[in-house]
Design a protein around this motif. Sequence first.
Motif, PDB file in Angstrom:
ATOM      1  N   ASP A 135       0.812  -1.220   0.000  1.00  0.00           N
ATOM      2  CA  ASP A 135       0.000   0.000   0.000  1.00  0.00           C
ATOM      3  C   ASP A 135       0.846   1.271   0.000  1.00  0.00           C
ATOM      4  O   ASP A 135       0.327   2.360   0.222  1.00  0.00           O
ATOM      5  N   GLU A 136       2.142   1.157  -0.263  1.00  0.00           N
ATOM      6  CA  GLU A 136       3.022   2.318  -0.205  1.00  0.00           C
ATOM      7  C   GLU A 136       2.837   3.196  -1.440  1.00  0.00           C
ATOM      8  O   GLU A 136       2.679   2.699  -2.558  1.00  0.00           O
ATOM      9  N   THR A 137       2.857   4.494  -1.231  1.00  0.00           N
ATOM     10  CA  THR A 137       2.719   5.444  -2.330  1.00  0.00           C
ATOM     11  C   THR A 137       3.942   6.346  -2.389  1.00  0.00           C
ATOM     12  O   THR A 137       4.747   6.389  -1.461  1.00  0.00           O
TER      13      THR A 137
ATOM     14  N   THR B 150       2.161  14.161  -8.564  1.00  0.00           N
ATOM     15  CA  THR B 150       1.115  13.146  -8.581  1.00  0.00           C
ATOM     16  C   THR B 150       1.467  12.050  -7.593  1.00  0.00           C
ATOM     17  O   THR B 150       2.609  11.579  -7.560  1.00  0.00           O
ATOM     18  N   THR B 151       0.498  11.650  -6.784  1.00  0.00           N
ATOM     19  CA  THR B 151       0.698  10.530  -5.867  1.00  0.00           C
ATOM     20  C   THR B 151       0.376   9.232  -6.599  1.00  0.00           C
ATOM     21  O   THR B 151      -0.729   9.065  -7.124  1.00  0.00           O
ATOM     22  N   VAL B 152       1.353   8.337  -6.659  1.00  0.00           N
ATOM     23  CA  VAL B 152       1.205   7.081  -7.396  1.00  0.00           C
ATOM     24  C   VAL B 152       1.636   5.924  -6.500  1.00  0.00           C
ATOM     25  O   VAL B 152       2.372   6.120  -5.523  1.00  0.00           O
ATOM     26  N   PRO B 153       1.200   4.696  -6.805  1.00  0.00           N
ATOM     27  CA  PRO B 153       1.723   3.538  -6.061  1.00  0.00           C
ATOM     28  C   PRO B 153       3.231   3.424  -6.256  1.00  0.00           C
ATOM     29  O   PRO B 153       3.738   3.591  -7.368  1.00  0.00           O
ATOM     30  N   ALA B 154       3.939   3.161  -5.182  1.00  0.00           N
ATOM     31  CA  ALA B 154       5.394   3.063  -5.274  1.00  0.00           C
ATOM     32  C   ALA B 154       5.817   1.958  -6.232  1.00  0.00           C
ATOM     33  O   ALA B 154       6.858   2.051  -6.883  1.00  0.00           O
TER      34      ALA B 154
END
Length: 320
Positions: free
Chosen positions: A202-204, A214-218
């Motif tokens: 669940d890390e972004t 932009t916040t994206v999945p790591a």
Amino acid sequence: MRWHVAHSVRGRLRVRYPAGWLKPRQDAVVSTLRSVPGVRTVDGSGLTGSVRIEYDPFRLAESALVDVLGQIDSGLDVGGRETAMGIEPAARLDASSTPLVRLAGATTVLALAATEVVSWPLLTVLLLAADGPALLRAGAALARGRVNGEVLEASTLAVLAARRNFPAAALLTWLRALGDWVVSRSVVTTRRSLRDLIVAADETAVRRDGDGRTTVPAAALQAGDIVIVRAPRRLPVDGTILSGEALVNQQTMTGESLPVERTAGDTVFAGTTVENGELEIRVDRAGLDTAVGRIVAIVESPSSSPITGWPRASAFPPRS
């Protein structure tokens, strides 16, 4: 099924379709595969009918990826449009499922032996079935001329069965199955913790896209991306600092207890933590390609492939 697996290694799969079938459907196949959690990159060629898929084996099993390919194959119509949406890969089987089944079987045999409700020939067969994998390993060891703990345990089981002391033999089998299950649970927990060192599910991350953020999945980060990491935050990638200054805790990589100062031009590594400050980082490596990812890959599969070499010293961060 129109496709077949042409090449398969851990983390990479190449499949081939009839070129005439794939060409009008290439975009649909590639876009659907890219949307599957755990798939990193997909390259397709309508001329050769080849599709190369790189995926994270920690998040996606090859068998699940093959299932997805089967769903895509049946979900595309003549025009190449996707008719079956919501494709999800099958979940990877828990590594402890087989030991748990064996423990259940050994428990059943122990109960039957204690109550003496079945004949001794049937109990003998049940004991052999419940302890089958260990007996096979003992036989393989003997074939190589080695005597180990499994050979001794198999010999003890044979003596107890020959003397028709089935409760003791069943108890020995049950204790072995219980030990295997406990070990398997420990392995599952340890491997999950190791995988989380690379990137938690669940890390972004905050990626710079032009003038915006932009916040994206790591897990979606790729080499060349620009990410902004602000304290307190764990670094999800290996990269080079473009701007900023921060104190980075590298204990997970070097063991040192005090954070070190990192500025523009320095290299930082996944699994370390920004404790103070803010950094703008160009992604050099992500996922299994990071230094910690390569270490985890070695630890993850010691029995499936021989270790041909350790990561070079240059792959690790400087101590100060």
